[in-house]
Design an enzyme around this catalytic site. Sequence first.
Site, PDB file in Angstrom:
ATOM      1  N   CYS A 244       0.873  -1.174   0.000  1.00 39.26           N
ATOM      2  CA  CYS A 244       0.000   0.000   0.000  1.00 39.26           C
ATOM      3  C   CYS A 244       0.905   1.217   0.000  1.00 39.26           C
ATOM      4  O   CYS A 244       1.531   1.535   1.017  1.00 39.26           O
ATOM      5  CB  CYS A 244      -0.911  -0.005   1.232  1.00 39.26           C
ATOM      6  SG  CYS A 244      -1.971   1.459   1.350  1.00 39.26           S
TER       7      CYS A 244
ATOM      8  N   GLU B 223      -3.363   1.041  -6.293  1.00 41.19           N
ATOM      9  CA  GLU B 223      -2.332   0.071  -6.655  1.00 41.19           C
ATOM     10  C   GLU B 223      -2.107   0.187  -8.152  1.00 41.19           C
ATOM     11  O   GLU B 223      -2.999   0.605  -8.891  1.00 41.19           O
ATOM     12  CB  GLU B 223      -2.747  -1.357  -6.253  1.00 41.19           C
ATOM     13  CG  GLU B 223      -1.609  -2.335  -6.259  1.00 41.19           C
ATOM     14  CD  GLU B 223      -0.395  -1.845  -5.465  1.00 41.19           C
ATOM     15  OE1 GLU B 223       0.572  -1.384  -6.130  1.00 41.19           O
ATOM     16  OE2 GLU B 223      -0.423  -1.899  -4.236  1.00 41.19           O
TER      17      GLU B 223
END
Length: 230
Positions: free
Chosen positions: A2, A108
């Site tokens: 992340c 992402e």
Amino acid sequence: MCGRFGFYELSHFIEQLRQLELPFEEAPGFGYRQSWNIAPGSSVVTLFGDHGRYRLGMARWGLIPHWSKEMPKNRPINARAESLAVKPFFRHMLNRRHCIVPASGFYEWKPAGEKRKEPWYIHRRDDRPMALAGLWDEWQPPGPPSPPLRTCTIITTGANREMKPVHDRMPVILEEAEWAAWLDSSNRDTTRLLDPADEKALDLWPVSTMVNNPRNDTPECIERVAESAS
């Protein structure tokens, strides 16, 4: 992993805390602004668990352990759930200093052709804020007396089926029934909570490459765009 996320729903997160009867106090100087593109090194809203007390405050995203003699070059923004108990950087915080980092969603980057990556936005399908499991610590900078610096890292785990086409890792997203258990760092069984999100809990779509630059911090960052052909 992340490496970028957004948070623009503080009032909703606070309402969840009240519904769960998790009493908290605001840390002195607590300041929040909506953000759709939070980068490493930023100050992020954090719910600290501290020996049965809950405190809502800010922490710098990128962990500095309390024992560091100087500002380390490596300030991890993520910690792998599978190695928390053995990595020196993290094991002293496991079962000692747990936190929740609220997020509206995270980004992402998915491979899209040769040497290209396409950003995707991932958020809860029920539109509730995410509660990302984290660890925190407090570091005293050397030199003249100055306030201690609170820092945090977000814990990651293997991707669930929805995330795997985009990336093989994802942050640990705690369900509401797990919040109090994770924040209770004296609970030696909290590692059982560090698993992938339930299937069909998430919604995700491609977004503009404007999110690649953290100076772009507007709602346009999360707007859906057409997926690129691989």
